[in-house]
Write a protein that holds these residues in place. Structure first.
Motif, PDB file in Angstrom:
ATOM      1  N   ALA A 308     -18.084  20.614  66.961  1.00  0.00           N
ATOM      2  CA  ALA A 308     -17.422  21.750  66.323  1.00  0.00           C
ATOM      3  C   ALA A 308     -16.365  22.359  67.240  1.00  0.00           C
ATOM      4  CB  ALA A 308     -18.458  22.804  65.936  1.00  0.00           C
ATOM      5  N   ILE A 309     -16.675  22.478  68.516  1.00  0.00           N
ATOM      6  CA  ILE A 309     -15.700  23.022  69.472  1.00  0.00           C
ATOM      7  C   ILE A 309     -14.507  22.073  69.598  1.00  0.00           C
ATOM      8  CG2 ILE A 309     -15.323  23.619  71.897  1.00  0.00           C
ATOM      9  CD1 ILE A 309     -18.266  24.533  71.979  1.00  0.00           C
ATOM     10  N   ALA A 310     -14.792  20.782  69.689  1.00  0.00           N
ATOM     11  CA  ALA A 310     -13.711  19.798  69.809  1.00  0.00           C
ATOM     12  C   ALA A 310     -12.813  19.802  68.578  1.00  0.00           C
ATOM     13  CB  ALA A 310     -14.302  18.403  70.023  1.00  0.00           C
ATOM     14  N   MET A 311     -13.399  19.994  67.390  1.00  0.00           N
ATOM     15  CA  MET A 311     -12.592  20.014  66.176  1.00  0.00           C
ATOM     16  C   MET A 311     -11.710  21.255  66.114  1.00  0.00           C
ATOM     17  SD  MET A 311     -11.568  18.510  63.487  1.00  0.00           S
ATOM     18  CE  MET A 311     -12.710  17.144  63.300  1.00  0.00           C
ATOM     19  N   ALA A 312     -12.195  22.375  66.628  1.00  0.00           N
ATOM     20  CA  ALA A 312     -11.379  23.587  66.661  1.00  0.00           C
ATOM     21  C   ALA A 312     -10.125  23.368  67.508  1.00  0.00           C
ATOM     22  CB  ALA A 312     -12.192  24.752  67.216  1.00  0.00           C
ATOM     23  N   VAL A 313     -10.258  22.564  68.553  1.00  0.00           N
ATOM     24  CA  VAL A 313      -9.111  22.241  69.403  1.00  0.00           C
ATOM     25  C   VAL A 313      -8.223  21.190  68.740  1.00  0.00           C
ATOM     26  CG1 VAL A 313      -8.394  21.292  71.633  1.00  0.00           C
ATOM     27  CG2 VAL A 313     -10.371  22.831  71.507  1.00  0.00           C
ATOM     28  N   TRP A 314      -8.844  20.144  68.208  1.00  0.00           N
ATOM     29  CA  TRP A 314      -8.091  19.026  67.619  1.00  0.00           C
ATOM     30  C   TRP A 314      -7.273  19.459  66.411  1.00  0.00           C
ATOM     31  CZ3 TRP A 314      -6.775  14.750  69.854  1.00  0.00           C
ATOM     32  CH2 TRP A 314      -6.283  13.683  69.109  1.00  0.00           C
ATOM     33  N   ALA A 315      -7.721  20.522  65.751  1.00  0.00           N
ATOM     34  CA  ALA A 315      -6.999  21.016  64.569  1.00  0.00           C
ATOM     35  C   ALA A 315      -5.547  21.351  64.880  1.00  0.00           C
ATOM     36  CB  ALA A 315      -7.710  22.249  64.013  1.00  0.00           C
ATOM     37  N   PHE A 316      -5.266  21.767  66.132  1.00  0.00           N
ATOM     38  CA  PHE A 316      -3.900  22.129  66.503  1.00  0.00           C
ATOM     39  C   PHE A 316      -3.073  20.921  66.948  1.00  0.00           C
ATOM     40  CE2 PHE A 316      -6.206  26.106  66.857  1.00  0.00           C
ATOM     41  CZ  PHE A 316      -5.331  26.994  66.264  1.00  0.00           C
ATOM     42  N   LEU A 317      -3.697  19.755  67.036  1.00  0.00           N
ATOM     43  CA  LEU A 317      -2.984  18.549  67.440  1.00  0.00           C
ATOM     44  C   LEU A 317      -2.692  17.608  66.276  1.00  0.00           C
ATOM     45  CD1 LEU A 317      -4.973  17.725  70.721  1.00  0.00           C
ATOM     46  CD2 LEU A 317      -2.782  18.916  70.511  1.00  0.00           C
ATOM     47  N   ILE A 318      -3.484  17.703  65.224  1.00  0.00           N
ATOM     48  CA  ILE A 318      -3.362  16.763  64.105  1.00  0.00           C
ATOM     49  C   ILE A 318      -1.955  16.750  63.516  1.00  0.00           C
ATOM     50  CG2 ILE A 318      -4.151  16.225  61.768  1.00  0.00           C
ATOM     51  CD1 ILE A 318      -6.858  17.452  62.524  1.00  0.00           C
ATOM     52  N   PHE A 319      -1.463  17.916  63.129  1.00  0.00           N
ATOM     53  CA  PHE A 319      -0.200  17.969  62.393  1.00  0.00           C
ATOM     54  C   PHE A 319       1.016  17.667  63.271  1.00  0.00           C
ATOM     55  CE2 PHE A 319      -3.210  20.669  60.027  1.00  0.00           C
ATOM     56  CZ  PHE A 319      -3.269  19.919  58.865  1.00  0.00           C
ATOM     57  N   PRO A 320       1.068  18.133  64.520  1.00  0.00           N
ATOM     58  CA  PRO A 320       2.177  17.699  65.378  1.00  0.00           C
ATOM     59  C   PRO A 320       2.190  16.187  65.609  1.00  0.00           C
ATOM     60  CG  PRO A 320       1.176  19.674  66.281  1.00  0.00           C
ATOM     61  CD  PRO A 320       0.299  19.220  65.158  1.00  0.00           C
ATOM     62  N   LEU A 321       1.013  15.572  65.736  1.00  0.00           N
ATOM     63  CA  LEU A 321       0.966  14.120  65.911  1.00  0.00           C
ATOM     64  C   LEU A 321       1.522  13.410  64.685  1.00  0.00           C
ATOM     65  CD1 LEU A 321      -2.536  13.692  67.617  1.00  0.00           C
ATOM     66  CD2 LEU A 321      -0.307  13.276  68.665  1.00  0.00           C
ATOM     67  N   ILE A 322       1.127  13.887  63.500  1.00  0.00           N
ATOM     68  CA  ILE A 322       1.632  13.280  62.265  1.00  0.00           C
ATOM     69  C   ILE A 322       3.116  13.565  62.101  1.00  0.00           C
ATOM     70  CG2 ILE A 322       1.459  13.299  59.742  1.00  0.00           C
ATOM     71  CD1 ILE A 322      -1.519  13.978  60.077  1.00  0.00           C
ATOM     72  N   GLY A 323       3.515  14.796  62.434  1.00  0.00           N
ATOM     73  CA  GLY A 323       4.912  15.186  62.284  1.00  0.00           C
ATOM     74  C   GLY A 323       5.861  14.470  63.222  1.00  0.00           C
ATOM     75  N   SER A 324       5.312  13.780  64.220  1.00  0.00           N
ATOM     76  CA  SER A 324       6.171  13.041  65.156  1.00  0.00           C
ATOM     77  C   SER A 324       6.885  11.874  64.489  1.00  0.00           C
ATOM     78  CB  SER A 324       5.327  12.516  66.323  1.00  0.00           C
ATOM     79  OG  SER A 324       4.453  11.484  65.882  1.00  0.00           O
ATOM     80  N   GLY A 325       6.339  11.407  63.354  1.00  0.00           N
ATOM     81  CA  GLY A 325       6.928  10.261  62.667  1.00  0.00           C
ATOM     82  C   GLY A 325       6.458   8.927  63.202  1.00  0.00           C
ATOM     83  N   LEU A 330       0.053   8.820  64.130  1.00  0.00           N
ATOM     84  CA  LEU A 330      -0.641   9.107  62.874  1.00  0.00           C
ATOM     85  C   LEU A 330      -2.049   8.520  62.912  1.00  0.00           C
ATOM     86  CD1 LEU A 330      -0.914   9.816  59.797  1.00  0.00           C
ATOM     87  CD2 LEU A 330       0.179   7.603  59.344  1.00  0.00           C
ATOM     88  N   VAL A 331      -2.139   7.261  63.311  1.00  0.00           N
ATOM     89  CA  VAL A 331      -3.442   6.602  63.404  1.00  0.00           C
ATOM     90  C   VAL A 331      -4.335   7.318  64.423  1.00  0.00           C
ATOM     91  CG1 VAL A 331      -4.635   4.470  64.059  1.00  0.00           C
ATOM     92  CG2 VAL A 331      -2.536   4.366  62.684  1.00  0.00           C
ATOM     93  N   LEU A 332      -3.765   7.685  65.556  1.00  0.00           N
ATOM     94  CA  LEU A 332      -4.524   8.409  66.576  1.00  0.00           C
ATOM     95  C   LEU A 332      -5.067   9.724  66.023  1.00  0.00           C
ATOM     96  CD1 LEU A 332      -5.376   8.673  69.595  1.00  0.00           C
ATOM     97  CD2 LEU A 332      -3.226   9.914  69.946  1.00  0.00           C
ATOM     98  N   ALA A 333      -4.236  10.454  65.301  1.00  0.00           N
ATOM     99  CA  ALA A 333      -4.638  11.758  64.764  1.00  0.00           C
ATOM    100  C   ALA A 333      -5.853  11.645  63.858  1.00  0.00           C
ATOM    101  CB  ALA A 333      -3.467  12.392  64.015  1.00  0.00           C
ATOM    102  N   VAL A 334      -5.832  10.677  62.944  1.00  0.00           N
ATOM    103  CA  VAL A 334      -6.922  10.587  61.975  1.00  0.00           C
ATOM    104  C   VAL A 334      -8.132   9.835  62.534  1.00  0.00           C
ATOM    105  CG1 VAL A 334      -5.429  10.841  59.961  1.00  0.00           C
ATOM    106  CG2 VAL A 334      -5.863   8.563  60.869  1.00  0.00           C
ATOM    107  N   VAL A 335      -7.910   8.848  63.404  1.00  0.00           N
ATOM    108  CA  VAL A 335      -9.044   8.100  63.962  1.00  0.00           C
ATOM    109  C   VAL A 335      -9.874   8.988  64.891  1.00  0.00           C
ATOM    110  CG1 VAL A 335      -9.693   6.246  65.550  1.00  0.00           C
ATOM    111  CG2 VAL A 335      -8.060   5.793  63.717  1.00  0.00           C
ATOM    112  N   VAL A 336      -9.207   9.692  65.805  1.00  0.00           N
ATOM    113  CA  VAL A 336      -9.942  10.597  66.691  1.00  0.00           C
ATOM    114  C   VAL A 336     -10.547  11.747  65.886  1.00  0.00           C
ATOM    115  CG1 VAL A 336      -9.748  12.213  68.622  1.00  0.00           C
ATOM    116  CG2 VAL A 336      -8.574  10.009  68.714  1.00  0.00           C
ATOM    117  N   GLY A 337      -9.767  12.276  64.948  1.00  0.00           N
ATOM    118  CA  GLY A 337     -10.249  13.397  64.150  1.00  0.00           C
ATOM    119  C   GLY A 337     -11.460  13.049  63.309  1.00  0.00           C
ATOM    120  N   GLN A 338     -11.338  12.003  62.482  1.00  0.00           N
ATOM    121  CA  GLN A 338     -12.433  11.655  61.580  1.00  0.00           C
ATOM    122  C   GLN A 338     -13.489  10.787  62.253  1.00  0.00           C
ATOM    123  OE1 GLN A 338     -11.457   9.194  58.220  1.00  0.00           O
ATOM    124  NE2 GLN A 338     -13.393   9.598  57.172  1.00  0.00           N
ATOM    125  N   GLY A 339     -13.047   9.824  63.046  1.00  0.00           N
ATOM    126  CA  GLY A 339     -13.979   8.837  63.576  1.00  0.00           C
ATOM    127  C   GLY A 339     -14.801   9.296  64.757  1.00  0.00           C
TER     128      GLY A 339
END
Length: 433
Positions: A308-325, A330-339
């Protein structure tokens, strides 16, 4: 009973719970994926694209809102007459609702009646999955004599497995039908295939005996309905269970639904996004089972708390990673986040919820706590789509996710450790210091 028969039944229960969960979540999450890529064009074609997406996510949310109703309904009878019978009914209801979605006329064919029927069938799906989860978890947990976290986790592992299956079948249907054909008829194929999965699941589930824990407790008839037992004798356990799971479900709705729409709008091709989601879901299956097994050794609290603590931090990284294009990011954002991160806070919940309530109200209590928390997964895409439409900024979305995860942190800290509890105990105060 600890002999060969009990081990055989444990294996059957785990396989049945896993396959049943795969099938239920294939159907339930197939709708989630379709709502992000298809339904806004098929059932809400008269609306502005942004409004259509919000409306499509709104019908998705109705399924989550119906889940507590399914938990209370099937939980009542599951606590009164047994887990197995209810699981047969929930699987049948889900399968029929999904097949009917595959047969629905579009908005262009019957007008406003199309989205109305879609909502009705989505509610049926929600009721079915609301009753399925608690029974499936208990079939494994109550058959297990040790390593309860590991065995119960296969039910939770069924969710990303169902996501993988639904995403793969959708991608295959899109490849066969082509872009134009997919919007016309190709999207229906995955829903119609639910009939085949239903037949397989019912065959496997019929071979599992009722749990020994419930059988031993069945001779005592509760003086009050299970729902009243939970609300009057275990209200704190119920409230804390809702809070523990809420952050995980908000994160789940973000990573499996909202991210699809966000990434497509950011310029990624739809197949690329779905492929990234498929990879993350495969990793999540391993992560859920692995972290749940770890919770048998370390306890449920520290594993869920760290996630739960890690997800609170990762939440601020997901969208910038995806927004990088970058596809890699993108794969890193969702694999680390969900997996990884989400798996650690979500996997042990199967055992934890089953350990919070006594046998004759366990199906109802575990189902209600889990399914009320699950509303977060349904509301998150709707709320986040509205926030993005209004502000255009992902920071507010990240902040909301983080706050929800911190709510889970507070609730897990308020709970005692549950991993050493005996499921046959009828104590009135379970794991509540």
């Amino acid at each position: 009973m600890t002999g060969p028969r009990s081990r055989t039944q444990l294996r059957r229960a785990v396989v049945s719970s896993y396959l049943g969960s795969v099938i239920e979540y294939y159907d339930f999450l197939l709708y989630a994926t379709a709502s992000a890529v298809v339904f806004n064009q098929v059932f809400f074609s008269s609306l502005d694209p942004v409004v259509g997406t919000v409306a499509s996510f709104g019908t998705l949310a109705t399924g989550y809102l119906a889940r507590p109703l399914g938990g209370a309904l099937f939980g009542h009878y599951g606590d009164r007459i047994g887990r197995k019978r209810m699981l047969i009914l929930t699987m049948g209801l889900m399968g029929v609702a999904s097949v009917l979605i595959g047969l629905l006329p579009t908005y262009a064919q019957i007008g406003a009646l199309a989205p109305v029927l879609l909502v009705v069938l989505r509610i049926a799906q929600g009721v079915a999955v609301g009753g399925e989860w608690g029974g499936a978890v208990l079939m494994s947990a109550e058959h297990a004599t040790s390593r309860r976290g590991l065995w119960a986790s296969f039910t939770n592992a069924g969710a990303p497995s169902g996501m993988v299956l639904s995403t793969l079948v959708l991608a295959l249907a899109a490849g066969i039908s082509g872009e134009e054909g997919f919007l016309t008829w190709g999207w229906r194929i995955p829903f119609l295939l639910s009939a085949v999965l239903l037949a397989i699941g019912l065959f496997v589930r019929a071979r599992v005996d009722e749990t020994p824990v419930f059988t031993a407790a069945a001779s005592s008839v509760p003086d009050r309905p299970p729902l009243m037992e939970v609300l009057t004798r275990h209200p704190r356990a119920l409230l804390l269970s809702v809070g523990v799971g809420f952050g995980a479900f908000v994160a789940q709705g973000t990573l499996t639904v909202f991210v699809i729409s966000y990434a497509v709008q950011a310029g990624f091709p739809r197949p690329t996004v779905l492929n990234a989601l498929t990879i993350s879901s495969v990793v999540a299956v391993v992560g859920i089972i692995g972290f749940s097994a770890l919770s048998d050794r370390l306890g449920r609290r520290p594993v869920v708390l760290a996630g739960a603590i890690a997800m609170a931090v990762w939440a601020f990284l997901i969208f910038p990673l995806i927004g990088s294009g970058s596809t890699a990011l993108l794969v890193l954002a969702v694999v680390v986040g969900q997996g990884v991160v989400h798996a650690s806070m979500y996997g042990p919940l199967a055992a934890l919820y089953s350990e919070l309530f006594p046998t004759r109200s366990r199906y109802t209590g575990a189902s209600l706590g889990y399914q009320i928390a699950g509303i977060g997964a349904g509301l998150a895409p709707v709320v986040f789509a509205g926030v993005m439409a209004g502000s255009g900024s992902s920071t507010a979305v990240s902040a909301i996710i983080a706050v929800c995860c911190l709510v889970s942190v507070g609730c897990i800290l308020a709970l005692g450790e549950t991993s050493r509890l005996d499921l046959t105990s009828e104590s009135e105060a379970r794991a509540l210091p």
